[in-house]
Structure formats: structure tokens, C-alpha cells
Design a protein around this motif. Structure first.
Motif, PDB file in Angstrom:
ATOM      1  N   MET A  27       0.510 -14.686   3.410  1.00 34.59           N
ATOM      2  CA  MET A  27       0.452 -13.393   4.100  1.00 34.59           C
ATOM      3  C   MET A  27      -0.050 -12.363   3.096  1.00 34.59           C
ATOM      4  O   MET A  27       0.626 -12.041   2.123  1.00 34.59           O
ATOM      5  N   TRP A  28      -1.234 -11.852   3.329  1.00 35.99           N
ATOM      6  CA  TRP A  28      -1.919 -10.969   2.386  1.00 35.99           C
ATOM      7  C   TRP A  28      -1.703  -9.519   2.806  1.00 35.99           C
ATOM      8  O   TRP A  28      -2.162  -9.076   3.856  1.00 35.99           O
ATOM      9  N   THR A  29      -0.951  -8.776   2.001  1.00 30.63           N
ATOM     10  CA  THR A  29      -0.687  -7.356   2.272  1.00 30.63           C
ATOM     11  C   THR A  29      -1.107  -6.554   1.045  1.00 30.63           C
ATOM     12  O   THR A  29      -0.284  -6.255   0.181  1.00 30.63           O
ATOM     13  N   PRO A  30      -2.387  -6.229   0.929  1.00 28.17           N
ATOM     14  CA  PRO A  30      -2.890  -5.577  -0.287  1.00 28.17           C
ATOM     15  C   PRO A  30      -2.238  -4.226  -0.543  1.00 28.17           C
ATOM     16  O   PRO A  30      -1.839  -3.520   0.388  1.00 28.17           O
ATOM     17  N   GLU A  31      -2.127  -3.894  -1.810  1.00 23.31           N
ATOM     18  CA  GLU A  31      -1.552  -2.606  -2.198  1.00 23.31           C
ATOM     19  C   GLU A  31      -2.415  -1.474  -1.656  1.00 23.31           C
ATOM     20  O   GLU A  31      -3.633  -1.521  -1.706  1.00 23.31           O
ATOM     21  N   GLY A  32      -1.757  -0.457  -1.125  1.00 21.91           N
ATOM     22  CA  GLY A  32      -2.475   0.682  -0.572  1.00 21.91           C
ATOM     23  C   GLY A  32      -2.746   0.580   0.913  1.00 21.91           C
ATOM     24  O   GLY A  32      -3.200   1.549   1.526  1.00 21.91           O
TER      25      GLY A  32
ATOM     26  N   THR B 118       3.594 -18.271   1.754  1.00 20.34           N
ATOM     27  CA  THR B 118       3.949 -17.368   0.660  1.00 20.34           C
ATOM     28  C   THR B 118       3.413 -15.984   0.998  1.00 20.34           C
ATOM     29  O   THR B 118       2.782 -15.791   2.046  1.00 20.34           O
ATOM     30  N   GLU B 119       3.653 -15.027   0.116  1.00 21.26           N
ATOM     31  CA  GLU B 119       3.192 -13.653   0.322  1.00 21.26           C
ATOM     32  C   GLU B 119       2.637 -13.114  -0.981  1.00 21.26           C
ATOM     33  O   GLU B 119       3.108 -13.478  -2.061  1.00 21.26           O
ATOM     34  N   ALA B 120       1.646 -12.231  -0.877  1.00 21.70           N
ATOM     35  CA  ALA B 120       1.062 -11.625  -2.077  1.00 21.70           C
ATOM     36  C   ALA B 120       0.421 -10.298  -1.713  1.00 21.70           C
ATOM     37  O   ALA B 120      -0.010 -10.088  -0.573  1.00 21.70           O
ATOM     38  N   SER B 121       0.358  -9.409  -2.707  1.00 22.46           N
ATOM     39  CA  SER B 121      -0.264  -8.100  -2.489  1.00 22.46           C
ATOM     40  C   SER B 121      -1.296  -7.763  -3.554  1.00 22.46           C
ATOM     41  O   SER B 121      -1.855  -6.673  -3.546  1.00 22.46           O
ATOM     42  N   SER B 122      -1.545  -8.688  -4.495  1.00 28.87           N
ATOM     43  CA  SER B 122      -2.581  -8.480  -5.506  1.00 28.87           C
ATOM     44  C   SER B 122      -3.232  -9.817  -5.810  1.00 28.87           C
ATOM     45  O   SER B 122      -2.674 -10.886  -5.516  1.00 28.87           O
ATOM     46  N   ALA B 123      -4.425  -9.775  -6.414  1.00 27.96           N
ATOM     47  CA  ALA B 123      -5.164 -11.001  -6.700  1.00 27.96           C
ATOM     48  C   ALA B 123      -4.401 -11.896  -7.671  1.00 27.96           C
ATOM     49  O   ALA B 123      -4.326 -13.117  -7.485  1.00 27.96           O
TER      50      ALA B 123
ATOM     51  N   LYS C 271      -9.464  -6.064   2.530  1.00 27.70           N
ATOM     52  CA  LYS C 271      -8.849  -4.774   2.222  1.00 27.70           C
ATOM     53  C   LYS C 271      -7.644  -4.485   3.108  1.00 27.70           C
ATOM     54  O   LYS C 271      -6.817  -3.632   2.777  1.00 27.70           O
ATOM     55  N   ASP C 272      -7.549  -5.187   4.237  1.00 30.04           N
ATOM     56  CA  ASP C 272      -6.459  -4.955   5.183  1.00 30.04           C
ATOM     57  C   ASP C 272      -5.531  -6.163   5.233  1.00 30.04           C
ATOM     58  O   ASP C 272      -5.944  -7.291   4.929  1.00 30.04           O
ATOM     59  N   PRO C 273      -4.275  -5.976   5.638  1.00 26.84           N
ATOM     60  CA  PRO C 273      -3.339  -7.098   5.745  1.00 26.84           C
ATOM     61  C   PRO C 273      -3.838  -8.166   6.714  1.00 26.84           C
ATOM     62  O   PRO C 273      -4.351  -7.852   7.789  1.00 26.84           O
ATOM     63  N   THR C 274      -3.701  -9.424   6.326  1.00 25.87           N
ATOM     64  CA  THR C 274      -4.125 -10.546   7.161  1.00 25.87           C
ATOM     65  C   THR C 274      -3.466 -11.814   6.632  1.00 25.87           C
ATOM     66  O   THR C 274      -2.542 -11.753   5.808  1.00 25.87           O
TER      67      THR C 274
END
Length: 374
Positions: free
Chosen positions: A269-274, A310-315, A244-247
């Protein structure tokens, strides 16, 4: 002490007698000076002595108001009972404009506010307009001029406006508390814990069940530890199982092409929306250091031939970018086609095919066709 000008740039002019009494008000000899309209000037309409309380002084002013006759009063707010927040330059500009006043007097009274404020530029004014005698009380003045709270403003706003204001306020608070991006932050030093190295090694084993490793910054934010994330792979990433948190998420992607084969470790780099702006910025600042740690550990293994990011913010974005990051990397490193990498091959490839007319000429029908006997 301030210098009082003789007139102003507004339509109305203030008579000298008003400035003289205003000087007495500033020196504390009087509490207020009253101005009335005479033709197209502001003349002295009366003065008020210093009272024991500001409320008493206000009451004396209100008692002097006349029907159908507008006026303006300059009241010194620094009184014997005022609190420490009131300064010597704090004044109230009280305007009395009864509803039954002639239209011309109403218009001149309205323009007199600018005249007075321009004449006393060093004063901090609290303006209070009175049209009915029921508003000519100190309680009404205090309520109208006190600083407005959030509850006061929300009482006059729609629910949509309140929600929008709260959202803007939250974004501003996050922006202010976010870490500042300074030059060199991307190359900050990060050390790896044994758990990180062990989980990465497990990820690279052919018979391992580990398909994804979460690389978290712990301690003071300068130590990297790793944990295996169950139920996540480079081709399947259910949203409910992602952090749920950026990691940072690590995936081992075997990339196969016709020309060559490379096994690639992809750091996402995982930066989920919200998620909060502060957490996302911290993650972005440490991206370079974490990537270097991944390279140091992964490239020790014969299984890994390249490390990319790479980077992503959604599944959905994550699974798409994982494959593209690995395959694009391999495509850049793919072996050249036979003859394409040599000088002879390049020359042969660039050689014109068939008849080519000289510059400026046109190719006519039949030109370039080999004739019999030629």
C-alpha cells in the motif's frame, strides 16, 4: 421580558433607578441609559431618546461625555436603520474613561463592565472602550466592533504565524472532507477488470520484463485495473518513477531460504509523503478488498505460493519492506528442523544436559564429573 436584579456580585452595585430605565430601553421607549459612579455604586447619569439612526444616537451619547468623569452607557443596537441581523438582545456597552480621570474612578470604571454584564445576562454585548474624544465617533465604534477578516488578523501577525495558521486550516479542511472509517469498510466489494488480471499474469511470468504492477481503483472506486510500472522492481525503486498519489503496488518476489523456497506476491500500500489525508484514508479503507483480489488472481498461478502485504511512504522504505515482508512470511512458513517437529525430538531437546542438582540444592565443585571406575 427579563427580570432585573437589585444588585450583583461585583464590587459595584447598580441602583434600582438604572434598572427601571434599562427596562424602558429594552421596550424601545429609550435608546440608551447612562450610568455614572457614585461612591461605590452605578447611578443613573442620564437617558437618551430613540433617534432615526444608530449613528445619531451614538452622537448624542458622545456629546454627553464629561472631562475627568468616567461613565458607562448601555445602548440598544436595534434601531430604525439597523439591518435584519441585529436582534432585540444586541446591546453596546460603551465605557468612557478619559485619561485625566482620578485613578480610583478609573479602577471603579474598569470593574463596572463586569457588573453590568452580570446584571443583564440575557444581553449580547459589544464592548467599546473610549479614552480619547477622537475615538468617540460612530465610525470608530463600527470599525472597532466589526467582525475581523483574515486580512485584518494577518496584518497583526508575523509571516511565520500566518504560515502556521494556513497549514492548520488546510489540515482541518482535509480532516473534515476525509471519508469516515466505518466498520466493514475494509471488506467492501471490488471487481477486477481484465487489465488487472492480464498485468498480474505478466508479472508472474519468468521471462517477463514487468517487475511492478500498479493496481488502481477506478470507476466509482469499486473496480480494479492494472498497469505495468516501468523502471521499478522489488530491489530498485527510484523516487521519481513512483506514483505521486496513494495506490497499490504489486511485486513478485522469489524468496529463497536454506530450508525451503517460496515465491511470494507482495502487495504494497503506497501512501507517499505529502499526499492528502483523504486519499490515504480511502486507500486504507480499500486495502482488504484489494488484497483479496490479488489473492484470487495470483494464487491461480503455480508460480505464486503466498500473497502478503506491506505499507510504505518513501522509496527507501518501500525496497526495505518489500524484502522483509516476503522473507518474514517465508520464515514463518519454513519447514522445521529434523526432529524438532516430533514429540521425541522435543523431549530430547528439552532434556537436561549433565548433572542437575535437585531444587534448592547447590552444585559443588567436582559434582557431575565422571570419576574413574564409575
Amino acid at each position: 421580558m427579563i427580570a432585573f436584579p437589585i444588585g450583583t456580585q461585583a464590587n459595584l452595585k447598580i441602583k434600582e433607578e438604572v434598572f427601571e430605565k434599562a427596562k424602558d430601553v429594552q421596550e424601545g421607549k429609550l435608546s440608551a441609559v447612562k450610568m455614572v459612579i457614585e461612591k461605590e455604586s452605578l447611578a443613573l447619569g442620564g437617558t437618551f431618546p430613540v433617534g432615526d439612526t444608530l449613528a445619531g444616537e451614538f452622537g448624542s451619547i458622545a456629546a454627553s461625555f464629561e472631562d475627568k468623569l468616567p461613565c458607562a452607557v448601555l445602548l440598544r443596537l436595534k434601531s430604525p436603520d439597523s439591518d435584519g441581523s441585529t436582534t432585540e438582545t444586541d446591546y453596546a456597552l460603551i465605557s468612557w474613561t478619559p485619561g485625566d480621570s482620578p485613578v480610583k474612578l478609573k479602577m471603579l470604571s474598569s470593574s463596572s463592565k463586569k457588573t453590568v454584564k452580570d446584571a443583564f445576562p440575557d444581553f449580547n454585548f459589544k464592548e467599546y472602550a473610549i479614552h480619547d474624544r477622537e475615538d468617540a465617533t460612530f465610525a470608530a465604534y463600527s470599525e472597532a466592533t466589526r467582525p475581523k477578516t483574515d486580512d485584518d488578523r494577518h496584518a497583526t501577525m508575523s509571516s511565520q504565524e500566518i504560515v502556521a495558521e494556513e497549514a492548520i486550516k488546510e489540515q482541518e479542511n482535509e480532516r473534515r472532507s476525509a471519508p469516515k472509517m466505518l466498520p466493514g469498510m475494509g471488506s467492501m466489494s471490488v471487481t477486477t477488470r481484465s487489465s488487472f488480471e492480464e498485468t498480474v499474469e505478466a508479472l508472474l511470468k519468468e521471462d517477463s520484463n514487468a517487475k511492478c504492477v500498479v493496481a488502481n481503483l477506478v470507476g466509482k472506486g469499486d473496480e480494479l485495473e492494472g498497469t505495468v510500472l516501468e523502471g521499478i522492481s522489488c530491489t530498485e525503486a527510484p523516487a521519481d518513477k513512483l506514483p505521486k498519489d496513494p495506490t497499490f503496488l504489486l511485486f513478485f518476489v522469489p524468496a529463497t531460504f536454506e530450508e525451503t523456497t517460496k515465491n511470494v506476491l507482495v502487495m504494497a500500500m503506497w501512501t507517499p509523503e505529502g499526499s492528502s489525508i483523504q486519499a490515504r484514508m480511502r486507500c486504507s479503507a480499500m486495502k482488504g478488498a484489494v488484497l483479496q483480489c490479488c489473492k484470487d488472481v495470483a494464487l491461480k498461478s503455480a508460480q505464486v505460493e503466498a500473497v502478503t502485504t506491506t505499507e510504505a511512504s518513501s522509496a527507501e522504505e518501500l525496497t526495505d519492506k518489500l524484502e522483509r515482508a516476503a522473507r518474514l512470511f517465508v520464515k514463518r512458513e519454513a519447514a522445521p528442523a529434523e526432529g524438532a517437529g516430533s514429540a521425541e525430538g522435543a523431549a530430547e531437546e528439552g532434556k537436561p544436559k549433565g548433572f542437575v542438582p535437585p531444587p534448592g540444592a547447590m552444585r559443588m565443585p567436582g559434582m557431575g564429573i565422571k570419576m574413574p571406575g564409575m
